[in-house]
Motif scaffolding. Structure first.
Motif, short mmCIF file in Angstrom:
data_model
loop_
_atom_site.label_atom_id
_atom_site.label_comp_id
_atom_site.label_asym_id
_atom_site.label_seq_id
_atom_site.Cartn_x
_atom_site.Cartn_y
_atom_site.Cartn_z
N GLU A 36 -13.03 2.78 -10.33
CA GLU A 36 -14.15 2.53 -11.24
C GLU A 36 -13.75 2.68 -12.72
N GLU A 37 -13.11 3.79 -13.06
CA GLU A 37 -12.82 4.06 -14.47
C GLU A 37 -11.63 3.27 -14.99
N LEU A 38 -10.64 3.02 -14.13
CA LEU A 38 -9.46 2.28 -14.57
C LEU A 38 -9.47 0.84 -14.08
N SER A 39 -10.48 0.48 -13.30
CA SER A 39 -10.52 -0.84 -12.67
C SER A 39 -9.18 -1.15 -12.00
N ALA A 40 -8.67 -0.17 -11.27
CA ALA A 40 -7.35 -0.28 -10.65
C ALA A 40 -7.45 -0.74 -9.21
N ASP A 41 -6.44 -1.47 -8.79
CA ASP A 41 -6.28 -1.86 -7.40
C ASP A 41 -5.37 -0.81 -6.76
N VAL A 42 -5.97 0.14 -6.06
CA VAL A 42 -5.21 1.21 -5.42
C VAL A 42 -4.65 0.65 -4.11
N LYS A 43 -3.35 0.39 -4.11
CA LYS A 43 -2.69 -0.21 -2.95
C LYS A 43 -2.59 0.75 -1.78
N GLU A 44 -2.29 2.01 -2.08
CA GLU A 44 -2.10 3.00 -1.02
C GLU A 44 -2.14 4.39 -1.62
N ILE A 45 -2.61 5.33 -0.83
CA ILE A 45 -2.57 6.74 -1.19
C ILE A 45 -1.75 7.45 -0.12
N LEU A 46 -0.61 7.98 -0.54
CA LEU A 46 0.26 8.73 0.37
C LEU A 46 0.04 10.22 0.12
N VAL A 47 -0.03 10.99 1.18
CA VAL A 47 -0.21 12.43 1.04
C VAL A 47 0.61 13.15 2.10
N THR A 48 1.31 14.20 1.66
CA THR A 48 2.09 15.00 2.60
C THR A 48 1.16 15.99 3.30
N LEU A 49 1.45 16.25 4.57
CA LEU A 49 0.71 17.27 5.30
C LEU A 49 1.71 18.10 6.09
#
Length: 181
Positions: A36-49
């Protein structure tokens, strides 16, 4: 519209979220802020667990450990993250008694994904100096790397190579405004 890959080293990022009064690291809220704020296309969110070693090898301890891990993994995935499982193993050579591979796994997955997707930016929620080779390689490929972490905890190696370093607190504060407790 800029394209972004987000990579989160969960253990230290979660500590910073707790210090900010949040019950968990706000992946869903950060995703919506970026969109919303950056009008970004977030391709993927990687997170370690990290998959921690149970206190002992009893069936109860193993089952409890596995249940906690699977519950957290499910919650992260339901909030839009691709989870990188980081198994731990017992080690006599560390303070905690076990050794993890989360930094290395996050670097390999992030580098591979960024080389495939060629995003405009990598938003890395980490500050460890171990990430310097990743940032250097991505910067050589024209991908701008922005670190989000506690400013005074960012290693000099990554600060020097990163395109920008931003304090994580403002984005955590904006995420907290969107959370329902």
């Amino acid at each position: 519209m800029p394209s972004i890959v987000v990579a989160i080293d969960l253990t230290p990022s979660e500590r910073l979220a707790w210090d900010a009064g949040l019950p968990h690291f706000p992946i869903k809220e950060i995703h919506s802020i970026l969109k919303e704020e950056l009008s970004a296309d977030v391709k993927e969110i990687l997170v370690t667990l990290p998959k921690k070693v149970p206190e002992n090898d009893s069936p109860e301890a193993v089952a409890e450990n596995e249940g906690r891990f699977e519950g957290k993994k499910w919650a992260l995935e339901m909030n839009g993250a691709r989870v990188i499982v980081c198994p731990a193993k017992r080690s006599e050579h560390t303070k905690s008694g076990y050794k993890q591979s989360d930094d290395q796994r996050l670097m390999i997955k992030t580098l591979t994904l960024c080389m495939k997707l060629q995003p405009d930016y990598l938003f890395l929620f980490a500050g460890d100096g171990d990430y310097a080779p990743l940032l250097e390689e991505l910067r050589n490929e024209g991908i701008k790397c922005i670190l989000f972490f506690q400013a005074d905890m960012v290693a000099k190696d990554v600060r020097r190579i990163a395109w920008d370093v931003r304090d994580i607190r403002p984005i955590l504060d904006r995420a907290a405004e969107r959370m329902t407790f």
